[in-house]
Design an enzyme around this catalytic site. Structure first.
Site, short mmCIF file in Angstrom:
data_model
loop_
_atom_site.label_atom_id
_atom_site.label_comp_id
_atom_site.label_asym_id
_atom_site.label_seq_id
_atom_site.Cartn_x
_atom_site.Cartn_y
_atom_site.Cartn_z
N GLY A 37 -7.69 -53.58 7.23
CA GLY A 37 -6.69 -53.08 6.28
C GLY A 37 -7.31 -52.84 4.92
O GLY A 37 -8.50 -53.14 4.70
N ASP A 38 -6.54 -52.27 4.02
CA ASP A 38 -6.99 -51.97 2.65
C ASP A 38 -8.19 -51.04 2.61
O ASP A 38 -9.02 -51.12 1.71
CB ASP A 38 -7.35 -53.26 1.88
CG ASP A 38 -6.24 -54.28 1.94
OD1 ASP A 38 -5.08 -53.87 1.79
OD2 ASP A 38 -6.53 -55.46 2.14
N GLU A 39 -8.31 -50.15 3.58
CA GLU A 39 -9.49 -49.26 3.64
C GLU A 39 -9.37 -48.07 2.70
O GLU A 39 -10.27 -47.24 2.64
CB GLU A 39 -9.69 -48.73 5.08
CG GLU A 39 -10.01 -49.79 6.13
CD GLU A 39 -8.76 -50.31 6.80
OE1 GLU A 39 -7.65 -50.01 6.32
OE2 GLU A 39 -8.89 -51.03 7.80
N LYS A 79 -6.48 -46.13 2.89
CA LYS A 79 -5.74 -45.15 3.70
C LYS A 79 -4.77 -44.34 2.85
O LYS A 79 -4.54 -43.18 3.09
CB LYS A 79 -4.93 -45.86 4.80
CG LYS A 79 -5.78 -46.52 5.85
CD LYS A 79 -4.93 -47.19 6.91
CE LYS A 79 -4.12 -48.35 6.40
NZ LYS A 79 -4.88 -49.52 5.98
N HIS A 110 0.01 -49.32 -0.75
CA HIS A 110 -0.84 -48.18 -1.04
C HIS A 110 -0.86 -47.99 -2.54
O HIS A 110 0.19 -48.00 -3.17
CB HIS A 110 -0.24 -46.89 -0.51
CG HIS A 110 -0.14 -46.82 0.96
ND1 HIS A 110 -1.15 -47.21 1.79
CD2 HIS A 110 0.85 -46.39 1.76
CE1 HIS A 110 -0.78 -47.00 3.04
NE2 HIS A 110 0.42 -46.52 3.05
N THR A 132 1.37 -62.26 4.21
CA THR A 132 1.83 -61.75 2.91
C THR A 132 3.16 -62.39 2.51
O THR A 132 3.66 -62.13 1.43
CB THR A 132 2.00 -60.21 2.97
OG1 THR A 132 2.95 -59.91 3.99
CG2 THR A 132 0.69 -59.51 3.27
N THR A 191 0.07 -58.67 -2.69
CA THR A 191 0.15 -60.07 -3.11
C THR A 191 -0.74 -60.38 -4.31
O THR A 191 -0.66 -61.48 -4.85
CB THR A 191 -0.28 -60.99 -1.95
OG1 THR A 191 -1.62 -60.61 -1.59
CG2 THR A 191 0.63 -60.86 -0.75
N LEU A 247 -17.24 -45.31 -1.62
CA LEU A 247 -18.71 -45.30 -1.59
C LEU A 247 -19.28 -45.58 -2.98
O LEU A 247 -20.33 -46.22 -3.12
CB LEU A 247 -19.17 -43.93 -1.08
CG LEU A 247 -20.66 -43.74 -0.83
CD1 LEU A 247 -21.18 -44.72 0.22
CD2 LEU A 247 -20.96 -42.31 -0.36
N GLY A 282 -14.87 -40.83 0.13
CA GLY A 282 -14.20 -41.10 -1.15
C GLY A 282 -15.23 -41.60 -2.15
O GLY A 282 -15.99 -42.52 -1.88
N GLY A 291 -14.25 -42.10 -5.55
CA GLY A 291 -13.48 -42.55 -6.72
C GLY A 291 -12.01 -42.57 -6.35
O GLY A 291 -11.62 -42.03 -5.32
P1 IMP Z 1 1.58 -60.47 7.72
O1 IMP Z 1 1.41 -59.06 8.13
O2 IMP Z 1 2.26 -60.65 6.40
O3 IMP Z 1 2.23 -61.30 8.79
O4 IMP Z 1 0.10 -61.10 7.51
C1 IMP Z 1 -0.78 -61.30 8.62
C2 IMP Z 1 -2.22 -61.02 8.23
O5 IMP Z 1 -2.37 -59.63 7.96
C3 IMP Z 1 -2.68 -61.72 6.94
O6 IMP Z 1 -4.07 -62.01 7.06
C4 IMP Z 1 -2.50 -60.68 5.87
O7 IMP Z 1 -3.35 -60.89 4.76
C5 IMP Z 1 -2.88 -59.44 6.65
N1 IMP Z 1 -2.27 -58.22 6.13
C6 IMP Z 1 -1.00 -57.80 6.28
N2 IMP Z 1 -0.82 -56.62 5.69
C7 IMP Z 1 -2.00 -56.26 5.17
C8 IMP Z 1 -2.46 -55.09 4.48
O8 IMP Z 1 -1.73 -54.13 4.23
N3 IMP Z 1 -3.77 -55.10 4.12
C9 IMP Z 1 -4.61 -56.11 4.42
N4 IMP Z 1 -4.23 -57.21 5.07
C10 IMP Z 1 -2.93 -57.27 5.45
#
Ligand code: IMP
Length: 429
Positions: A12-14, A16, A41, A128, A300, A331, A412, A414
């Site tokens: 996640g957090d790539e 997107k 996002h 989260t 968060t 990058l 990407g 920037g």
């Molecule tokens: P939940 O989705 O709140 O149940 O969290 C489960 C796991 O997914 C935890 O490790 C969160 O930090 C991770 N997580 C949930 N949503 C994201 C996101 O959008 N980006 C990165 N990590 C996420």
């Protein structure tokens, strides 16, 4: 362009949101198919920054339609808040449709999320705290409440009462926590229903008609492959299916209508929450990447764990999603690091392995096997073509692409929309 699924190829957090926003310019419709307001996002348009949790990134393009699919869990308080805040800022929103089959998040889900994390103590997942897991639990246990129920007073009242009675018993007797108030929830959700009613639709029918009519549709996954309930680093995962197959289930389309699948990966790796992370940098360099990449959660605010690019993960993501291309984001964050490392395999019990293991304890015992490449000092944020990049940057990208076994479609350099290099027209379906 046809139909394109965009998935996170890491934890996640790539980035997107930025890629979706960039590609949304070519799409008629942008669809979210799973997750909820655990996602975040950040999209930068001109000088303005937008933080979205539930609304698809395409919402900033007024001439598009955005769909929240049946696979998403919707916290109506958050959704109403996002819609109103865009309106307050004078943003002309895209047309919005919300699936009548999407499940709802309630205050008791958030409380159960927190109570369960507390019970797990050191073994907690690091969720989260938005009630995502408990809402999907209810969906699978066949006691969830859907958008269509919210719009029918009698059904809603009956189902809510059943749920609150049981959840309060669970909260009070099992978790020793406080329960929730049925009338308060009922009244608040009646108000949300009045606001959201105009957006609720049979989005499966809408998408089917749109695809049949040749519209361009972008399916945007939240989270990433390694947070997938089946393919991720279980149990340190989210409770939905961010992988490409999830797009079919979560939007109500068949697999054969998907033309392309793009995986988004950062030029390095990050993870939030608990769980194994083989290439994690627990030193000053990790901190430097965190600072340069502003690696703090959109949802968060938590500091993200940072590490080197992991090609074992990239190949795994390529396989389970059927990726056609990789989009490499952020990058520019690696600028100024003299020697860069890419993990090409893991060493486990003295042997090299190249397939991503299922077991958490095996993954924890895996040592990354690195290749080293020279870094670059030049500012690359103004590059708009591959040829504008320094030679060492291009070599890094080429190696990353060849180890991942995927061509690179977008890069990407920037945060702004235009800070993007297009290498392949991935939308030319
Ligand atoms: P939940 O989705 O709140 O149940 O969290 C489960 C796991 O997914 C935890 O490790 C969160 O930090 C991770 N997580 C949930 N949503 C994201 C996101 O959008 N980006 C990165 N990590 C996420």
């Amino acid at each position: 362009m046809g139909t394109v699924v965009l998935v996170g190829a890491q934890w996640g957090d790539e980035g997107k949101g930025k890629v979706t926003d960039f590609l949304a310019a070519r799409a008629d419709i942008v669809v979210r198919y799973q997750g909820g307001n655990n996602a975040g996002h950040t999209v930068v348009v001109g000088e303005e920054e937008f933080r979205l949790h539930l609304l698809p990134s395409g919402i900033l393009h007024p001439e598009k339609t955005c769909v929240i699919g049946n696979g998403v869990v919707v916290d109506p308080a958050v959704l109403v808040g996002e819609i109103e805040s865009l309106k307050r800022r004078g943003i002309k929103m895209a047309r919005l449709l919300i699936s009548e089959r999407a499940h709802l998040i309630f205050p008791y889900h958030r409380l159960l999320d927190g109570a369960e994390e507390k019970r797990k103590g050191n073994g907690r997942i690091g969720t989260t705290g938005r009630g995502i897991g408990p809402a999907y639990v209810d969906k699978m246990a066949r006691v969830g409440i859907r958008m269509s129920d919210l719009l029918e007073d009698a059904t809603f009242s009956r189902r809510l009462e059943e749920n609150v009675t049981f959840k309060n018993a669970l909260l009070e007797r099992v978790y020793d926590a406080e329960g929730v108030s049925l009338p308060e929830i009922f009244d608040a959700y009646r108000e949300y229903a009045a606001i959201l009613r105009e957006y609720v639709a049979d989005t499966g029918v809408f998408l089917h008609q749109a695809i049949t009519a040749g519209k361009n549709v972008l399916f945007e996954g939240a989270q990433g492959t390694l947070l997938d309930i089946d393919h991720g680093t279980y149990p340190f995962v989210t409770s939905s299916s961010p992988t490409a197959g999830g797009a079919c289930l979560g939007a109500g389309i068949g697999p054969r209508v998907i033309d392309r699948v793009l995986g988004i990966a950062k030029a390095y790796t990050t993870r939030v929450g608990g769980g194994p992370f083989p290439t994690e940098l627990k030193d000053e360099l990790g901190e430097k990447i965190r600072d340069q990449g502003r690696e703090f959660g959109t949802t968060t605010g938590r500091a993200r764990r940072c590490g080197w690019f992991d090609a074992v993960i990239a190949r795994y993501a390529a396989r389970v999603n059927g990726l056609d291309y990789l989009c490499v984001t952020k990058l520019d964050v690696l600028t100024g690091i003299p020697v860069l490392k890419i993990c090409r395999a893991y060493r486990y019990q003295g042997k090299e392995i190249t397939d991503f293991p299922a077991s958490t304890s095996v993954l924890e015992a895996c040592e990354p096997v690195y290749e080293e490449l020279p870094g670059w000092e030049e500012d690359i944020t103004g590059a708009r073509r591959l040829e504008d990049l320094p030679e060492n940057t291009r070599r890094y990208l080429e190696r990353l692409s060849s180890l991942a076994g995927l061509p690179v479609a977008l890069i990407g350099v920037g945060p702004r929309r235009e800070q993007t290099i297009v290498c392949h027209d991935a939308f030319a379906c």
